[in-house]
Design a protein around this motif. Structure first.
Motif, PDB file in Angstrom:
ATOM      1  N   THR A   1       0.822  -1.205   0.000  1.00  0.00           N
ATOM      2  CA  THR A   1       0.000   0.000   0.000  1.00  0.00           C
ATOM      3  C   THR A   1       0.859   1.259   0.000  1.00  0.00           C
ATOM      4  O   THR A   1       0.541   2.249  -0.664  1.00  0.00           O
ATOM      5  CB  THR A   1      -0.934   0.010   1.219  1.00  0.00           C
ATOM      6  OG1 THR A   1      -1.714  -1.186   1.229  1.00  0.00           O
ATOM      7  CG2 THR A   1      -1.862   1.208   1.195  1.00  0.00           C
ATOM      8  N   PHE A   2       1.957   1.227   0.746  1.00  0.00           N
ATOM      9  CA  PHE A   2       2.811   2.411   0.897  1.00  0.00           C
ATOM     10  C   PHE A   2       3.301   2.920  -0.448  1.00  0.00           C
ATOM     11  O   PHE A   2       3.343   4.132  -0.694  1.00  0.00           O
ATOM     12  CB  PHE A   2       3.996   2.075   1.808  1.00  0.00           C
ATOM     13  CG  PHE A   2       4.871   3.252   2.133  1.00  0.00           C
ATOM     14  CD1 PHE A   2       4.592   4.069   3.219  1.00  0.00           C
ATOM     15  CD2 PHE A   2       5.979   3.558   1.347  1.00  0.00           C
ATOM     16  CE1 PHE A   2       5.400   5.159   3.515  1.00  0.00           C
ATOM     17  CE2 PHE A   2       6.786   4.640   1.635  1.00  0.00           C
ATOM     18  CZ  PHE A   2       6.497   5.440   2.730  1.00  0.00           C
ATOM     19  N   PHE A   3       3.693   2.010  -1.334  1.00  0.00           N
ATOM     20  CA  PHE A   3       4.292   2.419  -2.604  1.00  0.00           C
ATOM     21  C   PHE A   3       3.297   2.447  -3.764  1.00  0.00           C
ATOM     22  O   PHE A   3       3.674   2.774  -4.897  1.00  0.00           O
ATOM     23  CB  PHE A   3       5.460   1.490  -2.943  1.00  0.00           C
ATOM     24  CG  PHE A   3       6.634   1.650  -2.023  1.00  0.00           C
ATOM     25  CD1 PHE A   3       7.514   2.704  -2.177  1.00  0.00           C
ATOM     26  CD2 PHE A   3       6.842   0.763  -0.988  1.00  0.00           C
ATOM     27  CE1 PHE A   3       8.600   2.865  -1.318  1.00  0.00           C
ATOM     28  CE2 PHE A   3       7.917   0.907  -0.118  1.00  0.00           C
ATOM     29  CZ  PHE A   3       8.797   1.960  -0.295  1.00  0.00           C
ATOM     30  N   ALA A   4       2.042   2.103  -3.507  1.00  0.00           N
ATOM     31  CA  ALA A   4       1.032   2.154  -4.564  1.00  0.00           C
ATOM     32  C   ALA A   4       0.635   3.606  -4.854  1.00  0.00           C
ATOM     33  O   ALA A   4       0.479   4.409  -3.936  1.00  0.00           O
ATOM     34  CB  ALA A   4      -0.184   1.337  -4.160  1.00  0.00           C
ATOM     35  N   ARG A   5       0.449   3.927  -6.114  1.00  0.00           N
ATOM     36  CA  ARG A   5       0.084   5.294  -6.505  1.00  0.00           C
ATOM     37  C   ARG A   5      -1.413   5.393  -6.774  1.00  0.00           C
ATOM     38  O   ARG A   5      -1.942   4.617  -7.584  1.00  0.00           O
ATOM     39  CB  ARG A   5       0.862   5.717  -7.744  1.00  0.00           C
ATOM     40  CG  ARG A   5       2.355   5.895  -7.517  1.00  0.00           C
ATOM     41  CD  ARG A   5       3.035   6.389  -8.767  1.00  0.00           C
ATOM     42  NE  ARG A   5       2.868   5.462  -9.880  1.00  0.00           N
ATOM     43  CZ  ARG A   5       3.172   5.748 -11.144  1.00  0.00           C
ATOM     44  NH1 ARG A   5       3.605   6.947 -11.460  1.00  0.00           N
ATOM     45  NH2 ARG A   5       3.005   4.843 -12.092  1.00  0.00           N
ATOM     46  N   PRO A   6      -2.097   6.318  -6.112  1.00  0.00           N
ATOM     47  CA  PRO A   6      -3.537   6.480  -6.353  1.00  0.00           C
ATOM     48  C   PRO A   6      -3.821   6.748  -7.828  1.00  0.00           C
ATOM     49  O   PRO A   6      -3.103   7.485  -8.502  1.00  0.00           O
ATOM     50  CB  PRO A   6      -3.902   7.690  -5.490  1.00  0.00           C
ATOM     51  CG  PRO A   6      -2.860   7.723  -4.417  1.00  0.00           C
ATOM     52  CD  PRO A   6      -1.598   7.232  -5.065  1.00  0.00           C
ATOM     53  N   GLY A   7      -4.880   6.111  -8.325  1.00  0.00           N
ATOM     54  CA  GLY A   7      -5.278   6.292  -9.715  1.00  0.00           C
ATOM     55  C   GLY A   7      -4.716   5.241 -10.650  1.00  0.00           C
ATOM     56  O   GLY A   7      -5.154   5.146 -11.802  1.00  0.00           O
ATOM     57  N   THR A   8      -3.753   4.470 -10.180  1.00  0.00           N
ATOM     58  CA  THR A   8      -3.195   3.399 -11.005  1.00  0.00           C
ATOM     59  C   THR A   8      -3.891   2.077 -10.671  1.00  0.00           C
ATOM     60  O   THR A   8      -4.697   1.998  -9.751  1.00  0.00           O
ATOM     61  CB  THR A   8      -1.683   3.264 -10.781  1.00  0.00           C
ATOM     62  OG1 THR A   8      -1.438   2.893  -9.400  1.00  0.00           O
ATOM     63  CG2 THR A   8      -0.976   4.571 -11.078  1.00  0.00           C
ATOM     64  N   PHE A   9      -3.553   1.044 -11.438  1.00  0.00           N
ATOM     65  CA  PHE A   9      -4.109  -0.282 -11.199  1.00  0.00           C
ATOM     66  C   PHE A   9      -2.998  -1.238 -10.762  1.00  0.00           C
ATOM     67  O   PHE A   9      -1.882  -1.189 -11.292  1.00  0.00           O
ATOM     68  CB  PHE A   9      -4.796  -0.824 -12.461  1.00  0.00           C
ATOM     69  CG  PHE A   9      -6.144  -0.207 -12.727  1.00  0.00           C
ATOM     70  CD1 PHE A   9      -7.302  -0.799 -12.240  1.00  0.00           C
ATOM     71  CD2 PHE A   9      -6.235   0.978 -13.458  1.00  0.00           C
ATOM     72  CE1 PHE A   9      -8.542  -0.232 -12.488  1.00  0.00           C
ATOM     73  CE2 PHE A   9      -7.469   1.556 -13.703  1.00  0.00           C
ATOM     74  CZ  PHE A   9      -8.629   0.948 -13.217  1.00  0.00           C
ATOM     75  N   VAL A  10      -3.334  -2.084  -9.796  1.00  0.00           N
ATOM     76  CA  VAL A  10      -2.407  -3.091  -9.287  1.00  0.00           C
ATOM     77  C   VAL A  10      -3.090  -4.455  -9.405  1.00  0.00           C
ATOM     78  O   VAL A  10      -4.280  -4.594  -9.088  1.00  0.00           O
ATOM     79  CB  VAL A  10      -2.025  -2.815  -7.822  1.00  0.00           C
ATOM     80  CG1 VAL A  10      -1.148  -3.933  -7.278  1.00  0.00           C
ATOM     81  CG2 VAL A  10      -1.309  -1.479  -7.704  1.00  0.00           C
ATOM     82  N   ASP A  11      -2.334  -5.446  -9.857  1.00  0.00           N
ATOM     83  CA  ASP A  11      -2.872  -6.800  -9.989  1.00  0.00           C
ATOM     84  C   ASP A  11      -2.886  -7.513  -8.636  1.00  0.00           C
ATOM     85  O   ASP A  11      -1.845  -7.626  -7.983  1.00  0.00           O
ATOM     86  CB  ASP A  11      -2.050  -7.610 -10.992  1.00  0.00           C
ATOM     87  CG  ASP A  11      -2.288  -7.171 -12.424  1.00  0.00           C
ATOM     88  OD1 ASP A  11      -3.376  -6.651 -12.696  1.00  0.00           O
ATOM     89  OD2 ASP A  11      -1.376  -7.353 -13.256  1.00  0.00           O
ATOM     90  N   PHE A  12      -4.056  -7.983  -8.245  1.00  0.00           N
ATOM     91  CA  PHE A  12      -4.215  -8.823  -7.061  1.00  0.00           C
ATOM     92  C   PHE A  12      -4.345 -10.273  -7.531  1.00  0.00           C
ATOM     93  O   PHE A  12      -5.144 -10.570  -8.427  1.00  0.00           O
ATOM     94  CB  PHE A  12      -5.469  -8.431  -6.285  1.00  0.00           C
ATOM     95  CG  PHE A  12      -5.258  -7.330  -5.285  1.00  0.00           C
ATOM     96  CD1 PHE A  12      -5.566  -7.517  -3.951  1.00  0.00           C
ATOM     97  CD2 PHE A  12      -4.760  -6.088  -5.679  1.00  0.00           C
ATOM     98  CE1 PHE A  12      -5.395  -6.507  -3.028  1.00  0.00           C
ATOM     99  CE2 PHE A  12      -4.576  -5.079  -4.762  1.00  0.00           C
ATOM    100  CZ  PHE A  12      -4.886  -5.283  -3.428  1.00  0.00           C
ATOM    101  N   PHE A  13      -3.566 -11.138  -6.942  1.00  0.00           N
ATOM    102  CA  PHE A  13      -3.664 -12.568  -7.231  1.00  0.00           C
ATOM    103  C   PHE A  13      -4.332 -13.238  -6.031  1.00  0.00           C
ATOM    104  O   PHE A  13      -3.802 -13.176  -4.910  1.00  0.00           O
ATOM    105  CB  PHE A  13      -2.287 -13.167  -7.491  1.00  0.00           C
ATOM    106  CG  PHE A  13      -1.630 -12.629  -8.730  1.00  0.00           C
ATOM    107  CD1 PHE A  13      -1.751 -13.296  -9.944  1.00  0.00           C
ATOM    108  CD2 PHE A  13      -0.899 -11.444  -8.691  1.00  0.00           C
ATOM    109  CE1 PHE A  13      -1.149 -12.798 -11.087  1.00  0.00           C
ATOM    110  CE2 PHE A  13      -0.297 -10.941  -9.830  1.00  0.00           C
ATOM    111  CZ  PHE A  13      -0.426 -11.609 -11.036  1.00  0.00           C
ATOM    112  N   VAL A  14      -5.493 -13.836  -6.288  1.00  0.00           N
ATOM    113  CA  VAL A  14      -6.286 -14.413  -5.201  1.00  0.00           C
ATOM    114  C   VAL A  14      -6.656 -15.853  -5.540  1.00  0.00           C
ATOM    115  O   VAL A  14      -6.612 -16.277  -6.703  1.00  0.00           O
ATOM    116  CB  VAL A  14      -7.565 -13.591  -4.937  1.00  0.00           C
ATOM    117  CG1 VAL A  14      -7.222 -12.153  -4.568  1.00  0.00           C
ATOM    118  CG2 VAL A  14      -8.495 -13.642  -6.141  1.00  0.00           C
ATOM    119  N   PHE A  15      -7.015 -16.581  -4.509  1.00  0.00           N
ATOM    120  CA  PHE A  15      -7.512 -17.954  -4.665  1.00  0.00           C
ATOM    121  C   PHE A  15      -8.993 -17.937  -4.331  1.00  0.00           C
ATOM    122  O   PHE A  15      -9.393 -17.601  -3.223  1.00  0.00           O
ATOM    123  CB  PHE A  15      -6.749 -18.894  -3.719  1.00  0.00           C
ATOM    124  CG  PHE A  15      -6.971 -20.345  -3.999  1.00  0.00           C
ATOM    125  CD1 PHE A  15      -6.381 -20.967  -5.088  1.00  0.00           C
ATOM    126  CD2 PHE A  15      -7.801 -21.102  -3.173  1.00  0.00           C
ATOM    127  CE1 PHE A  15      -6.591 -22.307  -5.353  1.00  0.00           C
ATOM    128  CE2 PHE A  15      -8.018 -22.439  -3.425  1.00  0.00           C
ATOM    129  CZ  PHE A  15      -7.416 -23.048  -4.512  1.00  0.00           C
TER     130      PHE A  15
END
Length: 363
Positions: free
Chosen positions: A303-317
């Motif tokens: 979360t600390f290094f994530a930039r608002p407005g961008t997309f991040v891939d979550f890998f879930v089961f």
């Protein structure tokens, strides 16, 4: 001759083999201490070299304001260390006095007024800029690239203790921590054996390669150690304060819990999600981007290094299948503590605005 030293099998008789063993024993007894002394002197010379290189980048930071809670109108003075981070006179420091009336630095026995460009409440860092630059100074350059410094590495801190001259402190990198007690850090912190005192927080810390490791952030006097905010975190904060006077942190809009699984380990299970998210309650979180998630603290780091407005891939089961779900990064909402701090600053500005110019002239 060199072959004779390196290969014992070359000796045809036991006599020569015995001579070889005696010679090797002589080397280990009398020559190794000499080699050890040479290594020690080389390390000492390297530390002195780094001190000379970066000494002119370090400053003493002082801030003052009137104590509004005191009937006697006492003036508060707080000091710490800081360092130049650009050729334009920008300075990074930590623990600056809240809502100061005047901030200045001391560099090479001279005083320079500064302006506060912005402060980051989450990590308690402040970016200053001198109104007039010193004639000669160096600065610490660093990027947002993560540099892995191994545990056990030598660290060199350059600080301004109290009113003393700038001096070096030597320590070891002891561990990388994500929490202190029950409190999670906003990002990973380096714990070191640098034993720092009053005025030394805010100084730069380097490894023996001359790489900037981070900023001295907090002191643990009972353990004779300290916490260092890593260089990549300093880079994010410096850039945010330089561009807009604030740092925008990401937020994924989820809450999670940690539950035991059948493999004698634990899963990170999503409990609640933002209404616009494609994540679902009950998803088992595996990775965020390229970062594996095994504990809740791993989410904090992402979360600390994530930039608002961008997309991040979550890998879930989910339901027996591994899925990749893009998640839009939201802006982190302010905590109650940060909101209270903002309210105090606003109240202080209103109550003291008429007196501030007069106080500054009178000092």
């Amino acid at each position: 001759m060199y072959r004779w030293i390196l290969s014992l099998s070359d000796f045809p008789s036991s006599f020569y083999r015995a001579c070889f063993i005696i010679y090797a024993s002589f080397l280990s007894t009398y020559h190794l201490p000499i080699f050890g002394k040479i290594d020690y002197l080389a390390t000492q010379a390297r530390l002195q070299e780094l001190f000379i290189k970066y000494e002119s980048s370090v400053v003493r930071v002082k801030a003052t304001r009137q104590d509004l809670t005191s009937e006697n109108k006492k003036r508060i003075l707080k000091m710490g260390s800081g360092f130049f981070v650009s050729k334009d006179g920008h300075i990074l420091t930590t623990g600056l006095l809240l809502n100061p009336e005047r901030v200045w630095i001391e560099h090479k026995n001279k005083f320079f007024l500064t302006e506060v460009l912005g402060s980051d409440d989450l990590c308690n860092l402040t970016l200053l800029k001198t109104l007039e630059k010193p004639s000669q100074f160096s600065y610490v350059s660093f990027s947002n690239n993560k540099i892995e410094t191994p545990v056990g590495s030598f660290l060199l801190g350059l600080t301004c203790a109290l009113e003393f001259e700038i001096g070096p402190s030597i320590g070891l990198l002891q561990s990388v921590e994500t929490s202190f007690g029950r409190n999670l850090f906003p990002t990973r912190m380096i714990r070191s054996s640098l034993s720092l005192g009053p005025g030394e927080v805010g100084g730069p810390v380097f490894d023996l390669n001359g790489n900037f490791v981070g900023i001295a952030h907090a002191v643990l006097p009972d353990l004779r150690s300290s916490f260092i905010l890593p260089a990549n975190a300093c880079s994010k904060i410096r850039d945010g304060l330089l561009l807009s006077g604030k740092v925008d942190y990401g937020w994924f809009g989820i809450t999670v819990s940690q539950k035991l699984n059948n493999e004698n380990s634990s899963d990170i299970v999503i409990q609640t999600v933002d209404e616009n998210s494609k994540l679902q309650e009950g998803d088992i979180l595996l990775k965020i981007g390229s970062n594996p998630i095994s504990e809740r603290r791993d989410i904090v780091e992402s979360t600390f290094f994530a930039r608002p407005g961008t997309f991040v891939d979550f890998f879930v089961f989910r339901e027996g299948n591994e899925m990749r779900i893009p998640v839009r990064v939201l802006s982190r909402p302010k905590s109650k503590q940060e909101q209270t701090k903002d309210d105090l600053i606003v109240d202080s500005n209103h109550s003291n605005s008429g007196k501030r110019d007069q106080n500054l002239r009178a000092e």
